[in-house]
Design a protein around this motif. Sequence first.
Motif, PDB file in Angstrom:
ATOM      1  N   ASP A   1     -14.000  -0.283  -1.982  1.00  0.00           N
ATOM      2  CA  ASP A   1     -13.200  -1.337  -1.348  1.00  0.00           C
ATOM      3  C   ASP A   1     -13.080  -2.571  -2.236  1.00  0.00           C
ATOM      4  N   HIS A   2     -14.146  -2.856  -2.968  1.00  0.00           N
ATOM      5  CA  HIS A   2     -14.125  -4.029  -3.830  1.00  0.00           C
ATOM      6  C   HIS A   2     -13.227  -3.825  -5.041  1.00  0.00           C
ATOM      7  N   TYR A   3     -12.924  -2.576  -5.313  1.00  0.00           N
ATOM      8  CA  TYR A   3     -12.120  -2.298  -6.500  1.00  0.00           C
ATOM      9  C   TYR A   3     -10.735  -1.843  -6.121  1.00  0.00           C
ATOM     10  N   ASN A   4     -10.346  -2.068  -4.880  1.00  0.00           N
ATOM     11  CA  ASN A   4      -9.002  -1.720  -4.467  1.00  0.00           C
ATOM     12  C   ASN A   4      -8.031  -2.737  -5.064  1.00  0.00           C
ATOM     13  N   GLY A   5      -6.854  -2.276  -5.345  1.00  0.00           N
ATOM     14  CA  GLY A   5      -5.849  -3.181  -5.878  1.00  0.00           C
ATOM     15  C   GLY A   5      -5.613  -2.917  -7.347  1.00  0.00           C
ATOM     16  N   ALA A   6      -4.556  -2.155  -7.647  1.00  0.00           N
ATOM     17  CA  ALA A   6      -4.150  -1.973  -9.034  1.00  0.00           C
ATOM     18  C   ALA A   6      -2.998  -2.941  -9.289  1.00  0.00           C
TER      19      ALA A   6
ATOM     20  N   GLY B   1       0.825  -1.204   0.000  1.00  0.00           N
ATOM     21  CA  GLY B   1       0.000   0.000   0.000  1.00  0.00           C
ATOM     22  C   GLY B   1       0.858   1.252   0.000  1.00  0.00           C
ATOM     23  N   GLY B   2       2.143   1.080  -0.277  1.00  0.00           N
ATOM     24  CA  GLY B   2       3.087   2.205  -0.207  1.00  0.00           C
ATOM     25  C   GLY B   2       3.038   3.106  -1.433  1.00  0.00           C
TER      26      GLY B   2
ATOM     27  N   ILE C   1       1.366  -4.852 -14.193  1.00  0.00           N
ATOM     28  CA  ILE C   1       1.558  -6.021 -15.049  1.00  0.00           C
ATOM     29  C   ILE C   1       2.665  -5.799 -16.076  1.00  0.00           C
ATOM     30  N   GLY C   2       3.171  -6.911 -16.608  1.00  0.00           N
ATOM     31  CA  GLY C   2       4.267  -6.858 -17.570  1.00  0.00           C
ATOM     32  C   GLY C   2       5.609  -7.150 -16.916  1.00  0.00           C
ATOM     33  N   LEU C   3       5.583  -7.337 -15.578  1.00  0.00           N
ATOM     34  CA  LEU C   3       6.817  -7.635 -14.845  1.00  0.00           C
ATOM     35  C   LEU C   3       6.958  -9.136 -14.601  1.00  0.00           C
ATOM     36  N   ARG C   4       8.148  -9.543 -14.176  1.00  0.00           N
ATOM     37  CA  ARG C   4       8.412 -10.955 -13.866  1.00  0.00           C
ATOM     38  C   ARG C   4       7.910 -11.293 -12.476  1.00  0.00           C
ATOM     39  N   GLY C   5       6.630 -11.155 -12.255  1.00  0.00           N
ATOM     40  CA  GLY C   5       6.046 -11.446 -10.954  1.00  0.00           C
ATOM     41  C   GLY C   5       4.788 -10.626 -10.753  1.00  0.00           C
ATOM     42  N   VAL C   6       3.969 -11.085  -9.800  1.00  0.00           N
ATOM     43  CA  VAL C   6       2.695 -10.426  -9.502  1.00  0.00           C
ATOM     44  C   VAL C   6       2.931  -9.318  -8.471  1.00  0.00           C
ATOM     45  N   VAL C   7       2.591  -8.079  -8.831  1.00  0.00           N
ATOM     46  CA  VAL C   7       2.714  -6.954  -7.901  1.00  0.00           C
ATOM     47  C   VAL C   7       1.383  -6.212  -7.859  1.00  0.00           C
ATOM     48  N   ILE C   8       0.807  -6.110  -6.644  1.00  0.00           N
ATOM     49  CA  ILE C   8      -0.468  -5.419  -6.483  1.00  0.00           C
ATOM     50  C   ILE C   8      -0.262  -4.200  -5.605  1.00  0.00           C
ATOM     51  N   LYS C   9      -0.724  -3.056  -6.107  1.00  0.00           N
ATOM     52  CA  LYS C   9      -0.655  -1.813  -5.344  1.00  0.00           C
ATOM     53  C   LYS C   9      -2.017  -1.586  -4.690  1.00  0.00           C
ATOM     54  N   SER C  10      -2.035  -1.600  -3.353  1.00  0.00           N
ATOM     55  CA  SER C  10      -3.264  -1.258  -2.643  1.00  0.00           C
ATOM     56  C   SER C  10      -3.318   0.253  -2.466  1.00  0.00           C
TER      57      SER C  10
END
Lengths: 341, 341
Positions: free
Chosen positions: A284-289, A105-106, A292-301
């Motif tokens: 709240d249900h749509y939180n989390g961007a 969430g940073g 994509i396109g990186l070598r791994g899953v990264v989610i920004k809250s």
Amino acid sequence: MIKLRLAIDAMGGDHGPSIVIAALKKAVSQFPDVEFAVVGRQQELQQLLQSQALNDHPAISIVHAEDVVTMADKPGYALRAKPESSMRKALELLADGHAQGVVSGGNTGALMTKAYFVLKTLPGVLRPALMTALPNQRGGQSYLLDLGANPVCDSDTLFQFGVMGSVAAQQTLAISKPRVALLNMGEEEIKGSDVVRHAAQLLQSSEAVDYIGFIEGNDMFTGKADVIVCDGFVGNIALKSCEGLAELLVANVKSTIASHWAYRWFFRLFSKKLQQSWDWLKPDHYNGASLIGLRGVVIKSHGSANSEAFYSAIQQAVTEAREELPEQIKSRVESVLLEQA
Amino acid sequence: MIKLRLAIDAMGGDHGPSIVIAALKKAVSQFPDVEFAVVGRQQELQQLLQSQALNDHPAISIVHAEDVVTMADKPGYALRAKPESSMRKALELLADGHAQGVVSGGNTGALMTKAYFVLKTLPGVLRPALMTALPNQRGGQSYLLDLGANPVCDSDTLFQFGVMGSVAAQQTLAISKPRVALLNMGEEEIKGSDVVRHAAQLLQSSEAVDYIGFIEGNDMFTGKADVIVCDGFVGNIALKSCEGLAELLVANVKSTIASHWAYRWFFRLFSKKLQQSWDWLKPDHYNGASLIGLRGVVIKSHGSANSEAFYSAIQQAVTEAREELPEQIKSRVESVLLEQA
């Protein structure tokens, strides 16, 4: 199914690690097959886990990180000066194969810069993109990308965003043939900039996506397209202006309710029922961007996420990691490159 | 005060000339010192004026135009192939000094192209811009420009939009020192594209505007700035995505009301009172985008405007013409050019 492990940057976000640990409490009960590495200041995290009776939970481990990236840190500074930050350590767990996804969430700019530096893009991918789901009038969701990872994009990059968004919609929204559109200031072929018109030609002539043409801003929420592509400048402003309008409307609703005894009475009586009918729109249900396109899953809250919203971001990470989204994007991008060769 | 004369393109808009004549009925009673030249098919207009008991009104005259620009006409085609259109004739009345302002609900692209061709830009003005007023949380209005006249803008053009918007806010919103901001994907100086950053430097170093910095999309409705500047691609998509969100919310409110007897009952009982508290947000009040930077006042009414909304567009034209907005912009732009020389 292989056992998944997510690295959670517990120190990002405006509300500190307490909402992260509260979200984790729900996550461990909802995802019994997922392990969580919680990254941050050991002592603080231990206390919080204790207060939630999670201190001996077998699915949770703490990875100590001394430093914290603040919301005020410039991305370049955070990258150079804070190698011991929780954000960086979480990304390194992913890069080293000790985790399959990261949730943070940073500071968005710092996360994008660090993720790009630590993970690198997938082979053939020009640029990573920040993507989020929007609710639509059909009761479903549409993906919008880019939201700000790339202020300026060339046509090839926009084309790849269409390809990557299409793969994501297939894997995580379970849409078999996602309709991909470019956001433009008109639907006619002659509209917009050279960059957008050329991206349209590339999408039109590719087998890799079901391209349906240009759509305008007012179609962002109609469900006309499953994947909506634009550069990061446009996507960021479109999304934030909608946030601004929503805030204006909420402020107006609040003052309307306060203005008359009948409104106050009615809303007190029916608030629970009303709440339910608005739940599908709940941010709240749509939180989390997703980055994509990186070598791994990264989610920004979202920085201001509460525990419910942070849980949604964890949920998104679980889905993308289970579906091996990076692998899927990699193979689609490779097939596009072969198609173009 | 000199007697004003407006040329009204009666044939544009989705609902045809009847809503224009209905709007005119209100306008002649509200503006007794303004004359109206109604441009379109004489016979049709005569009948409509008769039905509103306006056929002998001293402030109304009909100017016959055989042709009509349709919503489907491409701008270039409308310009070349329809010299006898009501839109063109209205603009010619303005260019020839027989009117001080034009209002049209016709095809936006055709109106911009024809207006640019017939009227030309003011001396020193690089590009005209389409501008509209947004409601804000402080209960006031902010101007947003450009909304689509220019899909791609350089820094000098964005700078001039700041100058022109500032003059417009002074003259027509009566704000003595309008706060001008650039729309960007972050508030920090390093954010956004080179074009936006360079425009910021130009605005910062000019005496002609009170530049307050970058604002993000979520500040579009807070009233933080009186004038919000962006290129036409971004402005068009920001505004239309807000329209899309508003439509989604309205659809949700409607289905919520329909879903429970108590909601239906409550809204029947209080609909009038509720309506009042929402009136300040009513899109009808915000109808009318100004095409500024040209040698004359040109107001674009929304294609789907009803008579109340079309009246708002007429009102805007009266205000701009009374305040001699083009003259004011011309003199400010000239002083800026001297400042830069």
